[in-house]
Design a protein around this motif. Structure first.
Motif, PDB file in Angstrom:
ATOM      1  N   VAL A 216       5.578  -8.868  -2.829  1.00 56.29           N
ATOM      2  CA  VAL A 216       5.181 -10.234  -2.500  1.00 56.29           C
ATOM      3  C   VAL A 216       3.798 -10.312  -1.870  1.00 56.29           C
ATOM      4  N   PHE A 217       3.220  -9.163  -1.472  1.00 57.97           N
ATOM      5  CA  PHE A 217       1.859  -9.144  -0.944  1.00 57.97           C
ATOM      6  C   PHE A 217       0.847  -9.127  -2.079  1.00 57.97           C
ATOM      7  N   ASN A 218      -0.368  -9.597  -1.779  1.00 54.29           N
ATOM      8  CA  ASN A 218      -1.501  -9.322  -2.647  1.00 54.29           C
ATOM      9  C   ASN A 218      -1.764  -7.822  -2.638  1.00 54.29           C
ATOM     10  N   SER A 219      -2.356  -7.304  -3.716  1.00 53.85           N
ATOM     11  CA  SER A 219      -2.731  -5.889  -3.721  1.00 53.85           C
ATOM     12  C   SER A 219      -4.022  -5.662  -2.941  1.00 53.85           C
ATOM     13  N   THR A 220      -4.904  -6.638  -2.965  1.00 51.25           N
ATOM     14  CA  THR A 220      -6.137  -6.601  -2.174  1.00 51.25           C
ATOM     15  C   THR A 220      -6.467  -8.015  -1.717  1.00 51.25           C
ATOM     16  N   VAL A 221      -7.190  -8.111  -0.607  1.00 54.06           N
ATOM     17  CA  VAL A 221      -7.731  -9.377  -0.131  1.00 54.06           C
ATOM     18  C   VAL A 221      -9.180  -9.112   0.289  1.00 54.06           C
ATOM     19  N   SER A 222     -10.094  -9.842  -0.307  1.00 51.77           N
ATOM     20  CA  SER A 222     -11.526  -9.672  -0.013  1.00 51.77           C
ATOM     21  C   SER A 222     -11.970  -8.229  -0.182  1.00 51.77           C
ATOM     22  N   GLY A 223     -11.359  -7.532  -1.134  1.00 46.70           N
ATOM     23  CA  GLY A 223     -11.740  -6.154  -1.412  1.00 46.70           C
ATOM     24  C   GLY A 223     -11.038  -5.113  -0.555  1.00 46.70           C
ATOM     25  N   TYR A 224     -10.228  -5.533   0.406  1.00 47.06           N
ATOM     26  CA  TYR A 224      -9.489  -4.599   1.269  1.00 47.06           C
ATOM     27  C   TYR A 224      -8.082  -4.410   0.712  1.00 47.06           C
ATOM     28  N   LYS A 225      -7.677  -3.163   0.580  1.00 45.47           N
ATOM     29  CA  LYS A 225      -6.394  -2.844  -0.022  1.00 45.47           C
ATOM     30  C   LYS A 225      -5.248  -3.055   0.962  1.00 45.47           C
ATOM     31  N   ILE A 226      -4.137  -3.582   0.450  1.00 45.40           N
ATOM     32  CA  ILE A 226      -2.927  -3.783   1.240  1.00 45.40           C
ATOM     33  C   ILE A 226      -1.841  -2.824   0.750  1.00 45.40           C
ATOM     34  N   ALA A 227      -1.110  -2.234   1.670  1.00 46.33           N
ATOM     35  CA  ALA A 227       0.005  -1.348   1.330  1.00 46.33           C
ATOM     36  C   ALA A 227       1.114  -1.552   2.349  1.00 46.33           C
ATOM     37  N   SER A 228       2.270  -0.958   2.092  1.00 43.57           N
ATOM     38  CA  SER A 228       3.383  -1.039   3.032  1.00 43.57           C
ATOM     39  C   SER A 228       4.084   0.308   3.088  1.00 43.57           C
TER      40      SER A 228
END
Length: 236
Positions: A216-228
């Motif tokens: 449900v998260f974006n994979s990136t926001v403003s070029g910054y990677k998101i992980a869990s």
């Protein structure tokens, strides 16, 4: 709403505030370590917030299973984001420009703008189903995504988004380091979202919370990677 004026996270643990990260002392002490090394030491793994290839050993390949992937997505959002006491996930609605509209309702502005920043706003499935996700207040006001001008803006957005979520345990401090992903930490618990109209093969899903968050998260926001990731606190 912009979150650009957040204070720099204090290095000294004695300067505790609502802006300090949750987690064990072992995580704070290992702040100089890279995320993969730290997670390996704690028996953890990072899940990128992006689609995964199908694999025989994986609990599931993606949310594209079942006869109605939109309904499956609703169950995952309700089981993860909807675990916060101040966040409600109502039933899917018929969308105007998409197959479905999924509302996420909260009257907490920090949670609302945080979720609007990190949650994926549009889901597209292989069978043509599309789902728009809108984060709003109970009065119908749409919460805006925050302006992300530096890595710490996104770190704090993630932390605020999940701050009251009972399935969530914080954001890794290493997420502030340039080049690292923003890593949300969830409990070692399971989300069950059985699809009664589909067989196990086609869409009955059982998965760990961190995998659900990554969907449900974006994979990136403003070029910054998101992980869990899932942390086993008994092993650190």
């Amino acid at each position: 709403m912009s979150d650009q004026n957040e204070p720099t996270l204090p290095e000294a643990p004695a300067a505790a505030s609502r802006r300090q990260f949750l987690g064990s002392a072992a995580v704070a002490a290992a702040a100089v370590a890279g995320v993969p090394a730290l997670l390996a030491a704690c028996g953890e793994s990072v899940t990128d917030a992006q689609p995964r290839a199908a694999g025989a050993t994986a609990p599931r390949a993606s949310l594209n299973g079942g006869r109605d992937p939109g309904a499956t997505l609703h169950k995952m959002v309700a089981g993860t984001i909807g675990s916060a006491p101040d966040v409600k996930v109502p039933a899917l609605e018929k969308g105007a420009t998409t197959t479905y509209l999924q509302r996420v309702v909260t009257d907490n502005d920090r949670v609302g703008t945080g979720l609007a920043t990190v949650m994926k706003a549009l889901h597209k499935f292989a069978n043509g189903t599309t789902v728009q996700v809108v984060v709003q207040s109970s009065l119908g006001r749409t919460w805006p995504a925050r302006t992300i001008s530096k890595q710490s803006d996104l770190v704090y957005a993630m932390k605020d988004a999940l701050s009251t979520n009972t399935q969530h345990e914080g954001v890794l401090r290493e997420s502030l380091n340039a080049g690292n992903a923003i890593v949300a930490v969830s409990k070692s618990s399971i989300v069950a979202f059985q699809d009664s109209v589909a067989s196990d093969y086609y869409g009955n899903h059982l998965d760990i919370v961190s995998r659900g968050f990554s969907d449900v998260f974006n994979s990136t926001v403003s070029g910054y990677k998101i992980a869990s990731t899932t942390r086993d606190l008994n092993r650190c």
